[in-house]
Design an enzyme around this catalytic site. Structure first.
Site, mmCIF file in Angstrom:
data_model
loop_
_atom_site.group_PDB
_atom_site.id
_atom_site.type_symbol
_atom_site.label_atom_id
_atom_site.label_comp_id
_atom_site.label_asym_id
_atom_site.label_seq_id
_atom_site.Cartn_x
_atom_site.Cartn_y
_atom_site.Cartn_z
ATOM 1 N N GLY A 277 7.216 -5.422 5.505
ATOM 2 C CA GLY A 277 5.892 -5.636 4.937
ATOM 3 C C GLY A 277 5.532 -4.545 3.950
ATOM 4 N N HIS B 202 1.315 -26.303 -6.446
ATOM 5 C CA HIS B 202 2.621 -26.342 -5.768
ATOM 6 C C HIS B 202 2.529 -27.196 -4.507
ATOM 7 C CE1 HIS B 202 4.826 -23.408 -8.040
ATOM 8 N NE2 HIS B 202 4.048 -22.398 -7.758
ATOM 9 N N THR C 287 0.487 -1.483 5.897
ATOM 10 C CA THR C 287 0.044 -2.628 6.673
ATOM 11 C C THR C 287 0.136 -2.367 8.170
ATOM 12 O OG1 THR C 287 2.246 -3.524 6.299
ATOM 13 C CG2 THR C 287 0.453 -4.449 5.005
ATOM 14 N N GLY C 288 0.546 -1.163 8.537
ATOM 15 C CA GLY C 288 0.521 -0.808 9.948
ATOM 16 C C GLY C 288 1.855 -0.954 10.670
ATOM 17 N N LYS C 289 2.948 -0.841 9.932
ATOM 18 C CA LYS C 289 4.255 -0.974 10.582
ATOM 19 C C LYS C 289 4.515 0.191 11.525
ATOM 20 C CE LYS C 289 6.287 -1.347 6.553
ATOM 21 N NZ LYS C 289 5.069 -1.394 5.702
ATOM 22 N N HIS D 263 -3.083 -22.708 -9.064
ATOM 23 C CA HIS D 263 -1.634 -22.678 -9.177
ATOM 24 C C HIS D 263 -0.969 -22.985 -7.830
ATOM 25 C CE1 HIS D 263 2.146 -20.849 -10.905
ATOM 26 N NE2 HIS D 263 2.402 -20.737 -9.615
ATOM 27 N N GLU D 264 -1.420 -22.276 -6.813
ATOM 28 C CA GLU D 264 -0.777 -22.442 -5.505
ATOM 29 C C GLU D 264 -1.066 -23.828 -4.916
ATOM 30 O OE1 GLU D 264 1.433 -20.478 -4.549
ATOM 31 O OE2 GLU D 264 0.990 -18.884 -5.981
ATOM 32 N N PRO E 66 3.528 -1.456 2.036
ATOM 33 C CA PRO E 66 3.096 -0.175 2.591
ATOM 34 C C PRO E 66 1.672 -0.255 3.136
ATOM 35 C CG PRO E 66 3.839 0.077 0.299
ATOM 36 C CD PRO E 66 3.852 -1.378 0.612
#
Ligand code: ADP
Ligand code: ZN
Length: 601
Positions: free
Chosen positions: A199, A424, A203-205, A420-421, A201
């Protein structure tokens, strides 16, 4: 920055040692007051009977004088040795003790080649490391900075980590295993060995890994990959061995490697393959293969660039389990804000919901930063409670910091990405046989993607029919065409889609013989790229210029056909497109089922 005091092997220590020896040597000489005499004076002293003893060496005479009257001190002297046939007679005559020394030239010879070699090697190393790192001064070279941190109790629990529920669910099993390994071994269950947290930077890894240790009540060993790279060849590998040895003693425990990509880059990449990194990586692979997770050691690692990892690291029995730790959605952001707001006093107006709504794309670390900034502002304003104005200003401050990193979208851009999404997704849902849509998101992710549509195949595919490939192209084009339909023009956001669509069309024509015009021939020898993401220079197959032109035409025809098809399709679906984008803008993430419901209306 943790600097390890432990002395590790280094060329510079040898230099220091040699220097020290020379210094000590000189010092002793100086203490002895070795007087240098002209040869003539020496002869005079011999004649006067003042010399007690003489040692003859290859180049010099050294000796002691008789003590002077009233003193016991014997002065030392040295003089150059000259051809003097009478000397022996003379010494005998005055009863001077004399000896000769068979001088061993070995040490001198050794030094005469060893020293220059060492100097040369030293300079070479120094320059090389400078090239490699671009930083780290003289004194840090050779000092291992990779510190192994061991925490008996991390004091972090899952309650401290918010907004990453899926990741937490996946890690619960690990906790259970660490708490009761017997249960797993008895039942012969498959025990995870290596878990890779993937993930962006912040994000809590790291936080998650520590929480796993905290929940399970086991020791947490951590080490950062980037610190390995600054070390001398051999040290990193030794450190890895060390780490695993310590961990085995302390089992059950967790070993956490932050920034795994720093060590785990695909081997042999780049012109200067990094010797140290490769050794460290090899040692890591060896250690991973060598330990049995049943002893209660779980390896965890974090990276934000899984695609550059050496494939060997991801093989079965190594980091074969990957857990996605993504940027939080609005609900997740609210939860994270709440966790961090526990430590401060909030005023009645401080509505965290508002802040969560303002901060799409923010990571957990950014949100923690907001609370922190807001608290500082409150203190500066001599207020007792953190209020909404402080929180809002803190958001602006953090955004200003983030904007440099090009992460936060303005309102216009967000709208575009939403259409856009949804474009798709609508195409994918309308075409039979396309992979189902899991979720659609406009939370920026990674460096390139501003939003994404997660389309997961229901099964592993090894074969694809022509229509399926055409559908794939259609889905890829859907984003761009939706933009055109709504805004009347395209944006740069679709570049990646076009590249992928063109690639598929090219393969259809060149590799799979799916073009009627060119016939069922393969025009390209399929070349497997060595590493997943690394572009191999494309080899042009052996065909004529004319064929090349025909290929281009065919590729264009395939794309154009799909373009027209999607245009018609999306124009018919315009109400769904509008409603879907509206929902997406509101919630930032919607599921495929949500969109289906909209289409059903
Ligand atoms: P990563 O390892 O992914 O770069 P970290 O775990 O170092 O991120 O996160 C940095 C800090 O940000 C944490 O110490 C914590 O204060 C905060 N943070 C990040 N993610 C979360 C989260 N999901 N919940 C609560 N706090 C978080
Ligand atoms: Zn797209």
């Amino acid at each position: 920055m943790p600097v390890n005091k432990k002395i590790s092997f280094s060329i510079w220590y040898i230099f220091l040692a040699i220097w020290a020896v020379i210094l000590v040597h000189d010092f002793i000489h100086a203490l002895q007051k070795l007087e240098e005499l002209p040869y003539s004076e020496f002869r005079t002293l011999v004649a006067a009977g003042s010399v007690a003893e003489v040692t003859v060496t290859h180049q010099a005479l050294t000796g002691k004088l008789k003590p002077e009257e009233g003193s016991r001190e014997q002065k030392l002297f040295t003089t150059i040795r000259v051809e003097d046939p009478d000397l022996v007679k003379e010494l005998n005559a005055h009863h001077v003790k004399f000896t000769g020394v068979v001088e061993t030239t070995f040490v001198r010879d050794l030094m005469s080649w060893l020293l220059p070699t060492l100097v040369f090697v030293g300079i070479w190393f120094f320059i090389f490391r400078r090239l490699g790192q671009g930083q780290g001064g003289f004194m840090t070279v050779g000092q291992s900075k990779a510190k192994i941190y061991a925490e008996k109790d991390t004091k972090v629990t899952f309650a401290d980590v918010a907004g990453v529920d899926e990741a937490k669910d996946e890690l619960r099993e690990v906790i259970e295993f660490l708490q009761t390994p017997e249960k797993f071994t008895r039942l012969g269950g498959k025990i995870p060995k290596g878990i890779l947290l993937v993930g962006p930077p912040g994000t809590g890894k790291t936080l998650l890994a520590r929480a796993v240790a905290g929940e399970a009540g086991v020791t947490f060993f951590s080490i950062s990959g980037s610190e390995f790279v600054e070390m001398f060849v051999g040290v990193g590998a030794a450190r890895v061995r060390d780490l695993f040895e310590q961990a085995k003693v302390k089992a059950p425990c967790i070993i956490f490697i932050d920034e795994l990509d720093a060590i785990g880059k695909a081997r042999g990449m780049g012109p200067l393959a990094h010797e140290e990194r490769e050794q460290t990586l090899n040692q890591l692979l060896v250690e991973m293969d060598g330990f049995d997770p049943r002893i209660g050691v779980i390896l965890m690692a974090a990276t934000n660039r899984p695609e550059i990892l050496d494939p060997a690291l991801l093989r079965a029995g190594r980091f074969d389990r990957q857990v996605l730790v993504d940027r939080p959605d609005k609900i997740g952001r609210l939860a994270i804000l709440r966790v961090h707001a526990k430590q401060v006093v909030l005023g009645p107006d401080a509505d965290l919901d508002v802040i969560a709504g303002m901060t799409p794309g923010f990571s957990g670390a950014d949100l923690a930063n907001i609370i922190n900034e807001a608290t500082l502002l409150t203190v500066r304003r001599n207020k007792e409670q953190v209020g909404l104005p402080e929180l809002q200003e803190a958001v602006e401050r953090v955004v200003a910091g983030l904007e440099k990193k090009n992460r936060v979208l303005n309102k216009m851009e967000k709208e575009r990405v939403a259409y856009h999404e949804v474009g798709h997704a609508l195409v994918a849902l309308s075409l039979p046989g396309a992979d189902p849509i899991q979720k659609i998101s406009i939370i920026p992710r990674g460096i390139a993607a501003l939003g994404y549509t997660l389309q997961l195949p229901t099964e592993d595919r090894f074969l694809m029919a022509k229509t399926e490939l055409e559908n794939k192209i259609a889905v890829l084009l859907g984003g761009r065409i939706a933009e055109e339909l709504i805004f009347g023009e395209a944006s740069t956001g679709a570049q990646n889609d076009l590249v992928n669509a063109t690639d598929i069309a090219k393969s259809m024509v060149k590799s799979y013989g799916m073009s009627e015009k060119l016939g069922t021939v393969t025009l390209d020898r399929e070349r497997q790229p060595l590493f997943m993401q690394i572009q191999m220079p494309q080899e042009k197959g052996d065909y004529s210029e004319e064929t090349a032109r025909e290929i281009d035409c065919e590729v264009r025809r395939i794309i154009d056909e799909q373009y027209e098809r999607v245009k018609v399709l999306l124009a018919a679906q315009k109400p769904s497109l509008l409603e879907g984008a509206k929902q997406l803008l509101e919630h930032e993430v919607i599921s495929g089922a949500d969109l289906k419901a909209i289409m059903g209306k």
